[in-house]
Design an enzyme around this catalytic site. Structure first.
Site, PDB file in Angstrom:
ATOM      1  N   ASP A 266      23.816 -11.382   4.121  1.00 57.07           N
ATOM      2  CA  ASP A 266      24.108 -12.266   2.994  1.00 57.07           C
ATOM      3  C   ASP A 266      25.594 -12.266   2.636  1.00 57.07           C
ATOM      4  O   ASP A 266      26.160 -13.314   2.330  1.00 57.07           O
ATOM      5  CB  ASP A 266      23.283 -11.851   1.776  1.00 57.07           C
ATOM      6  CG  ASP A 266      23.551 -12.746   0.585  1.00 57.07           C
ATOM      7  OD1 ASP A 266      23.338 -13.968   0.692  1.00 57.07           O
ATOM      8  OD2 ASP A 266      23.992 -12.216  -0.454  1.00 57.07           O
TER       9      ASP A 266
ATOM     10  N   LEU B 157       0.802  -1.222   0.000  1.00 59.36           N
ATOM     11  CA  LEU B 157       0.000   0.000   0.000  1.00 59.36           C
ATOM     12  C   LEU B 157       0.835   1.272   0.000  1.00 59.36           C
ATOM     13  O   LEU B 157       0.312   2.365   0.207  1.00 59.36           O
ATOM     14  CB  LEU B 157      -0.980  -0.003   1.176  1.00 59.36           C
ATOM     15  CG  LEU B 157      -1.990  -1.160   1.129  1.00 59.36           C
ATOM     16  CD1 LEU B 157      -2.914  -1.114   2.335  1.00 59.36           C
ATOM     17  CD2 LEU B 157      -2.788  -1.166  -0.164  1.00 59.36           C
TER      18      LEU B 157
ATOM     19  N   HIS C  44       2.837   4.215  -1.876  1.00 62.58           N
ATOM     20  CA  HIS C  44       2.748   4.871  -3.176  1.00 62.58           C
ATOM     21  C   HIS C  44       4.086   4.788  -3.906  1.00 62.58           C
ATOM     22  O   HIS C  44       5.131   4.988  -3.280  1.00 62.58           O
ATOM     23  CB  HIS C  44       2.381   6.354  -3.003  1.00 62.58           C
ATOM     24  CG  HIS C  44       1.006   6.568  -2.492  1.00 62.58           C
ATOM     25  ND1 HIS C  44       0.698   6.505  -1.154  1.00 62.58           N
ATOM     26  CD2 HIS C  44      -0.153   6.837  -3.133  1.00 62.58           C
ATOM     27  CE1 HIS C  44      -0.592   6.733  -0.986  1.00 62.58           C
ATOM     28  NE2 HIS C  44      -1.139   6.941  -2.172  1.00 62.58           N
TER      29      HIS C  44
END
Length: 146
Positions: free
Chosen positions: A114, A61, A63
């Site tokens: 990572d 949700l 923008h």
């Protein structure tokens, strides 16, 4: 999504922080650019900038925004085993860039994990927080102690 069509275009800025905890030995390798996959901080910075640009696609949700600036800076405290990431994002829009700054920090922190998991698996992302924001109807915000 919330309808922001009636809001004015204003300059918006947000700064967020992530903290990544690891052993001093691992932090030393990060600072030296000697991770198993290569130079850790540069890759994490680029991952954070890319994440800021993609926030509208990653968070359902949020923008999609045209950003005018995005960056992630890193500070390594070897003796504490700490990498601190600070993401800053700017735009001129009808909605703020807090999520973009926080997403930049979160993805930069995940990228650090990572990049160093071949050295240490006990790396922890301790926090992702908004430090400050400016612009828009709600005005200025600054986290206590930031």
């Amino acid at each position: 999504m919330v309808d922001v069509g009636g809001k004015e275009l204003t300059e918006r800025r947000a700064i967020a922080r992530a903290r990544v905890r690891m052993s001093p030995e691992c932090a030393r390798a990060v600072l030296a650019g000697e991770g198993p996959k290569g130079e850790v901080l540069g890759v994490a910075r680029l991952a954070g900038v890319q994440a800021a640009k993609l926030t509208g696609q990653l968070i359902p949700l949020a923008h999609p925004l045209a950003l005018t600036f995005a960056d992630v800076r890193a500070r390594v405290e070897v003796d504490e085993g700490l990498v601190e990431l600070v993401g800053e994002v700017h735009t001129v829009a009808r909605t703020g860039v807090e999520m973009e700054a926080m997403t930049a920090c979160a993805l930069a922190a995940l990228t650090i994990y990572d990049m160093v998991k071949g050295i240490e698996r006990d790396v922890r992302i301790e926090e992702v927080v908004l430090l400050e924001k400016s612009g828009g109807r709600s005005g200025e915000y600054r986290r206590d102690g930031a």
